[in-house]
Design an enzyme around this catalytic site. Structure first.
Site, PDB file in Angstrom:
ATOM      1  CG  HIS A 101      40.996  52.917  42.407  1.00 52.28           C
ATOM      2  ND1 HIS A 101      41.458  51.743  42.945  1.00 52.28           N
ATOM      3  CD2 HIS A 101      39.669  52.716  42.173  1.00 52.28           C
ATOM      4  CE1 HIS A 101      40.454  50.878  43.040  1.00 52.28           C
ATOM      5  NE2 HIS A 101      39.352  51.457  42.585  1.00 52.28           N
ATOM      6  CD  GLU A 144      44.715  50.750  42.786  1.00 50.30           C
ATOM      7  OE1 GLU A 144      44.092  51.321  43.693  1.00 50.30           O
ATOM      8  OE2 GLU A 144      44.159  50.280  41.781  1.00 50.30           O
ATOM      9  NE  ARG A 172      38.728  45.097  43.119  1.00 50.12           N
ATOM     10  CZ  ARG A 172      38.049  46.232  43.331  1.00 50.12           C
ATOM     11  NH1 ARG A 172      38.370  47.326  42.667  1.00 50.12           N
ATOM     12  NH2 ARG A 172      37.073  46.258  44.210  1.00 50.12           N
TER      13      ARG A 172
END
Lengths: 322, 320
Positions: free
Chosen positions: B286, B268, B239
């Site tokens: 990601h 993000e 994370r």
């Protein structure tokens, strides 16, 4: 006792420079690789007994013929020795050594990095980030290949090939290998020997090359052998560029026969085929298999150890022939 | 017998869509256009199930407006923050998700980041592609070895444990920090640390695998970074909120952290500009779980759950 006289023909890491200075009467290259005529001149001027060099200097018959008689040992700071004319060196009575073992783990690490980067499309993804990540991906966009659990074929089961096998086991991969002969069972650690490349390839969605260079392995991977792989396979080469026919490689990467490739070596270095750099599905590194500070120091120390052994009248630790 | 209607909000991997079409009257999204709550409602008439993705917000108003025929919502994700579970419960709609099947792909991503950061793969790649490579040199782009080094894993859940077996193949000594020690048979030889004081100084490589949220927010801050061995490598495929970006950027500039590999970020997709400007980082968008194998497995798992609910069986992947 006077120190032995040494010429170091290319820049080396500081720790290696320090040791060369302290243990030898050494002439060191001044920040740049010495060209061949400068090497010969330095050896003659210094009445050197030993030459420390690496793959940029072609120790061919012509150069060997020009070496002053004072030179007894030439130590290449590399594991490969395709830049050396072994018969000519033997005929001259020169002892030539390399630096095996010390770069095994480092090179295997890089090969496995290339494997993961190729499978997971790392180049395309890092480029997305460099462009500022202005796109969102759907659930089927830009998907990579999971290495874990797949079968990996290792071509050349020497030290580095076996170290790659050890890493593959951590990913629950099934390891198959081919080589000129089966290795001792205790070195296999569960890897299965396949007698020929042609039998190996159809079983391997991932293939990693760890064979030596030279004429016998030239273009081992060509249009025909690449065609034997299952469609969408991934090819890794951190060994020698000469192992691969790059025209066939590029065709296969464009057609989808190969999903991706990870390459640290090229047929021509550094003037590699720039068509490769235009492909999205390759991960390319500049021949950096041994490029860690620890390993480069260890290689340099090993070359110095070999020189010291020979000049002390002892057998070389890593002679190219015996 | 007519097949039940399944509304699928976005395109899914071909193998998953094939199974949707085999078992259901599947309403697929062939253009993969982003979908709003209103779009879902407009296409949900008569549907028994909705298969959604994390980008869609199924809040209370959407869930209350779903037709009575809907008995289960499946989300193509582990997380379910985008679904109002209380509203679903009120309507008797079950929610299923895709836990566990992402662990291997995410651990692979972490190992990739560790290797690529330590070995300066980003710089090497750019050098080759730029056409500026002048040839092999003994001192060019020297990175940090991984073999034989100490790996510290912060958060030893499923993904952290997958990473242990991968790292052991590289000859790494594994240490981990978590709230409680694992049963010894699950440790695979890794060394437990009950404090940051003992953990941080052994992390030649630090890989983060803790959950997000307030409790771990900016856990890796300037003070903790300073206690890593100088020249440590940091990886984060967990994370983005675990890291204080300013502190990491400063450490990457000073050399306290030699290199970082990141797949997740604060805010993000608006990555801190300071990170994008650094050479000694490897940045991925990601992609933790995005392999064909994992996306297929996620699709099969969520369909298993939908199948079970509609057949009146217990779903193993029910949320709550």
């Amino acid at each position: 006792m006077a120190k032995h006289r040494l010429v170091v023909a290319r820049p080396v890491p500081p720790a290696v420079t320090d040791r060369a200075r302290s243990e030898f009467d050494a002439v060191l290259s001044d920040g740049a690789d010495m060209p061949p005529d400068a090497v010969v001149q330095a050896l003659a001027d210094h009445k050197a007994e030993a030459l420390f060099f690496s793959s940029n200097l072609k120790l061919n018959a012509g150069l060997i013929a020009q070496l002053p008689q004072s030179v007894r040992v030439a130590a290449t700071c590399s594991v490969g020795f395709d830049h050396i004319d072994v018969p000519a060196a033997r005929a001259r009575g020169l002892v030539v050594t390399n630096t095996p073992e010390v770069l095994t783990d480092c090179t295997a690490d890089l090969a496995f990095m290339l494997l993961l980067c190729a499978c997971r499309r790392a180049w395309e993804h890092t480029e997305v980030m460099r462009a500022g990540w202005r796109r969102s991906f759907g659930m089927r966009d830009m998907l990579g290949i999971q290495a874990s659990g797949k079968t990996i074929g290792i071509v050349g089961f020497g030290r580095i090939g076996r170290a790659v096998a050890q890493r593959a086991r951590g990913f629950n991969m099934r390891v198959l290998y081919t080589d000129t002969a089966r290795v001792a069972p205790e070195l296999e650690q569960g890897a299965a020997f396949v007698p020929t490349l042609r039998e190996l390839l159809p079983r391997c969605p991932i293939i990693s090359l760890h064979a030596p260079g030279g004429a016998a392995t030239d273009k081992l991977m060509n249009a025909e052998t690449i065609g034997l792989l299952p469609r969408g396979a991934v090819l890794v080469n951190a060994a020698r560029g000469s192992l691969v026919d790059e025209d066939a490689l590029i065709d296969a990467l464009q057609s989808g026969q190969l999903a991706a490739a990870g390459l640290d070596v090229f047929r021509k270095e550094p003037d590699f085929d720039t068509r490769l750099a235009a492909l999205p599905n390759v991960f390319l590194t500049p021949h950096m298999g041994s490029a860690t500070t620890e390993t480069r120091n260890a290689m340099g120390f090993r070359a110095l150890d070999n020189i010291e052994a020979v000049l002390a009248g002892n057998p070389a630790i890593d002679p190219l022939w015996s | 017998m007519t097949k039940p209607i399944l509304l699928v909000t976005r395109r899914l991997p071909p193998a998953v869509e094939d199974r949707c079409a085999r078992d259901y009257e599947a309403r697929l999204n062939s253009t993969d256009a982003p979908v709003t709550g209103a779009d879902i409602l407009a296409r949900a008439e008569g549907a028994s199930a909705v298969l959604c993705c994390p980008a869609e917000r199924l809040d209370a108003s959407v869930i209350r407006a779903l037709p009575d025929t809907v008995r289960v919502i499946g989300t193509f994700s582990v997380g379910f923050d985008h679904i109002d579970l209380a509203a679903a419960r009120e309507r008797g709609i079950a929610v299923v998700h895709t836990p566990n099947v992402l662990s291997v792909a995410t651990a692979e991503c972490a190992m990739l980041l560790i290797l690529a950061a330590a070995r300066r793969a980003g710089e090497g790649e750019r050098l080759v592609r730029s056409g500026q490579w002048k040839g092999w040199a003994p001192t060019q782009l020297l990175g940090t070895g991984v073999s034989g080094r100490r790996l510290g894993i912060f958060g030893m859940g499923r993904i952290g444990r997958e990473l242990v077996s991968m790292a052991r193949g590289f000859g790494m000594a594994v240490h981990y920090r978590d709230q409680v020690r694992l049963p010894p048979e699950m440790e695979q030889g890794a060394t437990f640390h009950d404090s940051d004081d003992s953990f941080l100084p052994v992390c030649d490589v630090l890989s983060l695998h803790a959950p997000g949220g307030e409790a771990t927010r900016h856990w890796l801050n300037a003070e903790r970074i300073a206690r890593l061995p100088r020249g440590a490598v940091v990886a984060n495929a967990a994370r983005g909120t675990l890291i204080d970006d300013d502190a990491l950027i400063a450490a990457l500039q000073s050399g306290q952290v030699a290199a970082a590999g990141l797949d997740v970020y604060n805010n993000e997709p608006n990555v801190a500009p300071g990170l994008l400007a650094l050479e000694n980082v490897v940045l991925l968008p990601h992609l933790g779980s995005n392999t064909v194998e994992t996306r297929d497995a996620m699709g099969y798992l969520v369909l298993d759950g939908i199948d079970a609910v509609l057949a009146g069986r217990a779903a193993g992947n029910l949320v709550g």
